[in-house]
Write a protein that holds these residues in place. Structure first.
Motif, mmCIF file in Angstrom:
data_model
loop_
_atom_site.group_PDB
_atom_site.id
_atom_site.type_symbol
_atom_site.label_atom_id
_atom_site.label_comp_id
_atom_site.label_asym_id
_atom_site.label_seq_id
_atom_site.Cartn_x
_atom_site.Cartn_y
_atom_site.Cartn_z
ATOM 1 N N GLU A 1 -2.688 -4.665 -1.714
ATOM 2 C CA GLU A 1 -1.929 -3.625 -1.036
ATOM 3 C C GLU A 1 -1.062 -2.876 -2.044
ATOM 4 O O GLU A 1 -1.026 -3.210 -3.216
ATOM 5 C CB GLU A 1 -1.051 -4.249 0.056
ATOM 6 N N ASP B 1 -2.814 2.647 -0.912
ATOM 7 C CA ASP B 1 -2.704 3.632 0.167
ATOM 8 C C ASP B 1 -3.193 5.002 -0.290
ATOM 9 O O ASP B 1 -3.831 5.736 0.481
ATOM 10 C CB ASP B 1 -1.254 3.734 0.645
ATOM 11 N N ILE C 1 3.634 8.151 1.798
ATOM 12 C CA ILE C 1 3.181 6.921 1.154
ATOM 13 C C ILE C 1 4.215 6.438 0.138
ATOM 14 O O ILE C 1 4.565 5.254 0.093
ATOM 15 C CB ILE C 1 1.812 7.144 0.466
#
Length: 254
Positions: free
Chosen positions: A53, A58, A248
């Motif tokens: 992650e 993202d 983000i």
């Protein structure tokens, strides 16, 4: 009732098939993306989910989506990212990899997704002496992450008792806290975030240290892969324009 001839029926069917081919959507492509497990908050392994992650994950997902594709994240140690790219094990890199002239000789960089990314220096907690540059560490043992520009900076500078390399900032910080090295040179945003969140214990940033190299973070493609480069740049422009990139970055508190 008017009847159609067999020939007319065949012609109509052929036209329908042709029209269907013309409007059929292009199937999405799965793009293999190299990312590290040690660059919190840019890329890291979530031990609860077993997934990589972070902000750059993202970003990879976002650019793949707006370009009509999907991203498949491949966990890769930092020093192996470019070799994995050049040998076609991955399609592009999405990690905290700063643009440098040396890297630009072997890979191509997209437009920037994060600016003012630079180096920082960590020292043992409570030992924040007035360290302003690497000159103040001459004769000392310095730690750096393998495969980073900071290793090249340190070796070019010289004058250290030793330069020790680590696969992760966490490993480097652990040795620093134990007194095995005198300071650690690495990505300031990553180290600052990990210290703030308690992931790096017993160390702190040297407050007066001036960054040597400040640059941009981008996605990275194989040298000469113009098609993918243009696709990613178009997608980056879209997520900048619609505000998704800002969201983000804000999500990860960078």
């Amino acid at each position: 009732m008017t009847r159609t001839t067999p020939f007319l029926q065949f012609a109509v069917a052929s036209l329908c098939i042709t029209a269907g081919l013309l409007i059929a959507p292009v199937s999405a492509e799965t793009l293999k993306v190299g990312a590290t497990s040690t660059g919190i908050p840019f890329t890291f392994l979530n031990v609860k989910t077993g997934q990589i992650e972070g902000m750059m994950v993202d970003v990879a997902d976002a650019v793949a989506k707006v370009s009509g594709n999907q991203a498949e994240i491949k966990q890769t140690v930092f020093s192996a990212l470019i070799p994995s790219l050049t040998t076609k094990k991955i399609d592009f890199i999405s990690a905290a990899m700063i643009q440098t002239p040396a890297r630009a000789e072997v890979v191509d960089f997209t437009d920037s997704v994060y600016d003012k990314y630079g180096d920082g220096l960590i020292v043992k907690q409570g030992e924040t002496a007035d360290i302003k540059s690497l000159d103040d560490l001459q004769g000392k043992t310095l730690g750096v992450q393998a495969g980073t520009v900071y290793y090249n900076i340190a070796t070019k500078k010289g004058g250290f008792k030793a330069i020790r390399t680590y696969d992760s900032i966490a490993d480097m910080a652990r040795d620093l806290a134990l007194g095995r090295i005198d300071a650690g040179l690495g990505d300031k945003p990553i180290m600052a975030y990990q210290i703030k969140t308690g992931n790096l214990k017993g160390v702190e940033l040297a407050p007066h240290y001036a960054s040597i190299q400040v640059g941009h973070i981008s996605l990275v493609v194989r040298k000469g892969d113009t098609k993918l480069l243009n696709t990613l740049n178009a997608a980056i422009a879209k997520i900048k324009a619609n505000g998704e990139l800002d969201k983000i970055i804000a999500k990860w508190g960078i």
